[in-house]
Design a protein around this motif. Sequence first.
Motif, PDB file in Angstrom:
ATOM      1  N   ALA B  12     -22.071 -36.998  19.384  1.00  0.00           N
ATOM      2  CA  ALA B  12     -21.179 -36.203  18.529  1.00  0.00           C
ATOM      3  C   ALA B  12     -20.900 -37.054  17.291  1.00  0.00           C
ATOM      4  CB  ALA B  12     -19.887 -35.883  19.269  1.00  0.00           C
ATOM      5  N   LYS B  13     -21.042 -36.439  16.114  1.00  0.00           N
ATOM      6  CA  LYS B  13     -20.972 -37.210  14.870  1.00  0.00           C
ATOM      7  C   LYS B  13     -19.657 -37.995  14.746  1.00  0.00           C
ATOM      8  CE  LYS B  13     -23.706 -37.166  12.152  1.00  0.00           C
ATOM      9  NZ  LYS B  13     -24.093 -36.346  11.004  1.00  0.00           N
ATOM     10  N   GLY B  14     -19.812 -39.283  14.611  1.00  0.00           N
ATOM     11  CA  GLY B  14     -18.668 -40.144  14.330  1.00  0.00           C
ATOM     12  C   GLY B  14     -17.765 -40.450  15.520  1.00  0.00           C
ATOM     13  N   GLN B  15     -18.097 -39.929  16.681  1.00  0.00           N
ATOM     14  CA  GLN B  15     -17.192 -40.061  17.846  1.00  0.00           C
ATOM     15  C   GLN B  15     -17.682 -41.213  18.737  1.00  0.00           C
ATOM     16  OE1 GLN B  15     -14.479 -37.648  17.669  1.00  0.00           O
ATOM     17  NE2 GLN B  15     -15.576 -37.681  15.718  1.00  0.00           N
ATOM     18  N   ILE B  16     -17.436 -42.435  18.306  1.00  0.00           N
ATOM     19  CA  ILE B  16     -18.027 -43.602  18.964  1.00  0.00           C
ATOM     20  C   ILE B  16     -17.563 -43.721  20.417  1.00  0.00           C
ATOM     21  CG2 ILE B  16     -18.163 -46.130  18.941  1.00  0.00           C
ATOM     22  CD1 ILE B  16     -17.952 -45.986  15.884  1.00  0.00           C
ATOM     23  N   ARG B  17     -16.264 -43.587  20.622  1.00  0.00           N
ATOM     24  CA  ARG B  17     -15.741 -43.750  21.993  1.00  0.00           C
ATOM     25  C   ARG B  17     -16.351 -42.685  22.913  1.00  0.00           C
ATOM     26  NH1 ARG B  17     -10.553 -41.893  22.383  1.00  0.00           N
ATOM     27  NH2 ARG B  17     -10.231 -42.806  20.335  1.00  0.00           N
ATOM     28  N   HIS B  18     -16.322 -41.464  22.453  1.00  0.00           N
ATOM     29  CA  HIS B  18     -16.890 -40.350  23.224  1.00  0.00           C
ATOM     30  C   HIS B  18     -18.365 -40.606  23.528  1.00  0.00           C
ATOM     31  CE1 HIS B  18     -17.901 -36.090  24.123  1.00  0.00           C
ATOM     32  NE2 HIS B  18     -19.000 -36.370  23.459  1.00  0.00           N
ATOM     33  N   PHE B  49     -27.071 -39.285  10.514  1.00  0.00           N
ATOM     34  CA  PHE B  49     -26.784 -39.051   9.092  1.00  0.00           C
ATOM     35  C   PHE B  49     -25.296 -39.285   8.819  1.00  0.00           C
ATOM     36  CE2 PHE B  49     -30.676 -36.474   9.482  1.00  0.00           C
ATOM     37  CZ  PHE B  49     -31.387 -36.932   8.380  1.00  0.00           C
ATOM     38  N   LEU B  50     -24.954 -40.411   8.218  1.00  0.00           N
ATOM     39  CA  LEU B  50     -23.553 -40.728   7.925  1.00  0.00           C
ATOM     40  C   LEU B  50     -23.298 -40.857   6.433  1.00  0.00           C
ATOM     41  CD1 LEU B  50     -22.637 -43.535  10.508  1.00  0.00           C
ATOM     42  CD2 LEU B  50     -22.474 -41.057  10.784  1.00  0.00           C
ATOM     43  N   GLN B  51     -24.322 -40.991   5.625  1.00  0.00           N
ATOM     44  CA  GLN B  51     -24.179 -41.307   4.204  1.00  0.00           C
ATOM     45  C   GLN B  51     -23.224 -42.503   4.066  1.00  0.00           C
ATOM     46  OE1 GLN B  51     -23.105 -37.432   2.509  1.00  0.00           O
ATOM     47  NE2 GLN B  51     -25.248 -37.070   2.043  1.00  0.00           N
ATOM     48  N   GLY B  52     -22.231 -42.392   3.158  1.00  0.00           N
ATOM     49  CA  GLY B  52     -21.317 -43.512   2.947  1.00  0.00           C
ATOM     50  C   GLY B  52     -20.378 -43.761   4.112  1.00  0.00           C
ATOM     51  N   GLY B  53     -20.388 -42.879   5.094  1.00  0.00           N
ATOM     52  CA  GLY B  53     -19.545 -43.057   6.276  1.00  0.00           C
ATOM     53  C   GLY B  53     -19.948 -44.249   7.125  1.00  0.00           C
ATOM     54  N   ARG B  55     -19.820 -47.201   6.230  1.00  0.00           N
ATOM     55  CA  ARG B  55     -18.778 -48.211   5.985  1.00  0.00           C
ATOM     56  C   ARG B  55     -17.591 -48.036   6.934  1.00  0.00           C
ATOM     57  NH1 ARG B  55     -14.743 -47.643   2.477  1.00  0.00           N
ATOM     58  NH2 ARG B  55     -15.743 -46.125   1.114  1.00  0.00           N
ATOM     59  N   GLU B  56     -17.303 -46.806   7.320  1.00  0.00           N
ATOM     60  CA  GLU B  56     -16.155 -46.563   8.198  1.00  0.00           C
ATOM     61  C   GLU B  56     -16.498 -46.679   9.672  1.00  0.00           C
ATOM     62  OE1 GLU B  56     -13.517 -43.156   6.655  1.00  0.00           O
ATOM     63  OE2 GLU B  56     -15.427 -42.844   5.629  1.00  0.00           O
ATOM     64  N   LEU B  57     -17.778 -46.577  10.017  1.00  0.00           N
ATOM     65  CA  LEU B  57     -18.134 -46.443  11.435  1.00  0.00           C
ATOM     66  C   LEU B  57     -19.009 -47.568  11.986  1.00  0.00           C
ATOM     67  CD1 LEU B  57     -18.797 -42.598  11.576  1.00  0.00           C
ATOM     68  CD2 LEU B  57     -16.903 -43.827  12.619  1.00  0.00           C
TER      69      LEU B  57
END
Lengths: 283, 286
Positions: B12-18, B49-53, B55-57
């Motif tokens: 799931a996009k961006g949901q590292i813990r999950h 696909f995170l683009q500039g994300g 940096r946050e992830l």
Amino acid sequence: MKIVRGVPAHEALDLDYPLVASALTRFIREELGGRGYEKAVVAVSGGVDSAVTLALAARALGPEKVHALSLPHEESAPESSAHALLVCESLGVALETVDITPMVEGYAAQTPQITPRRKGNVMARARMIVIFDKSEQYRALPLGTGNKTERLFGYFTWHADDSPPVNPLGDLYKTQVWGLAEHLGVPEEIVRKAPTADLEPGQTDEADLGVSYRRADVILEHYLKGYPDSYIVGLGYTPDEVALVKRRVNRTHYKRHLPAVALVSSTAIGEFYLRPLDFRLED
Amino acid sequence: MVRHALLQLKPAKGQIRHNLEHLERTLLDLKDEHIDVAVVPEAYPTGYFLQGGVRELALTAAELVGRLSAWHAEHYRDPLDLVIGFYERDGGDYYNSAAYLELGGRGLVHLHRKIFLPTYGVFDEERFLGRGHELASFNTRFGRAAILICEDFWHTVTATTVALQGADVIYVPSASPARGLAGAAPANVERWEMLARAVSGEHGLYVALASLVGSEAGKLMSGGSLLAGPEGEVLARAPVFAEAALLADVDLDRIPPVRYDNPMLADLKAGMPLIFPEMRKIVEEL
């Protein structure tokens, strides 16, 4: 010695439609699921694009999870509503009809000089008002039905047909939509009839565009892949057809983008601040 | 035999813990299979696909190793090796990386940073990431291995290099959007299989491809993970698009007889003194 000649390369549009159907049903399920939706809304015009979209949605989600909407105007061809009903019955999807005549005519009455073309655009935008409201009513996400050919030609009402957030057909040429329709068992009269936006009486897409879809699609595919005009002409297309297709694509790039925004910072959205549309951070 | 699980997972996009919990649950469900090495696709903890994300992830290697080691210690007595792709932060630098972890043992065994960052068409990696600069094989508790990430493997010279370094298994975490639907399988899946068979058959080694699945805003990650063996054969193949755990054994004892009968790698070593000066000339003229 047997002489074997190679065949000159050309781009084929034919697809493996079982694979395409499998990919697009998965796409619908996952894009809806990722947004927290289990149901879809599809406006069914009686044409092949919305019939295919509805068939894919019914496969992806189950017919009971799909809300089909027929949104006729009093000037719409009666055949359109009949075909909308036919496709819904063939798929076991319930059809709800909302007559958009009062919405459109309410505005038209205040705008006596309105032209048929402008009124057609008002119809398309009125339909989007209904679709998005029904989306909220049923907690069901609207599916777009626009195909790649009409998107490339800009042959749609801006901020209407292109508005739904999830579109399974947008990377398929019209020729490929027809192929997929046959694979999915869309009723033959819908697949075979002349495509029309049905926004003005007697209108057909191919008369509006000045080129047939089947010819336009081959030209488009070669143009997008960088073949020169002379090569496309060598495949049996006229210079006028090639020029027409290229002109339509290149006059309408703005319709395939979000509005131009004046850039005044180094955090401008979509220019410097770049995140994909499915980007989320954990709560 | 080294029992492998190629985990074709959908993040799931961006949901590292999950996503890490999903991986851990999958591994626990496979506990009775006695997996020696599990392979997880490129960018799995966040999606591709995170683009500039990025940096946050992005995670540091230490954060990833710490998290997975703590989970392993709670649930396993024996070591478990894990190859996992992730976006890595190292100070102010960001990479598309993959780690070889020996959980319950040496911890981080090897870290590969993707060298070939696709920045064309649907891809835009080099806009958001730095290139890796090292290509190395390494020793695992089973044998010698190497990691190549996605496009790294589309340049066969990389596989040739790690084969010459002694790699018996090449792990390839990948994320490959399906495109080209004219055949029974997406064209990119067919290309992956062709490459894996060509590389494994040329050098007499195993190629373990773990490929992401899931729709990322319309980009349908294709899956089609596979294990190719030293004779260029596909030993196991996962379906396209759907999540799957592909279980297959790597038999390192097959490699010597195959290479004896088909000594391509030995011939290449013998030919390197001829090839290398030419390669050096090409590099010097760049």
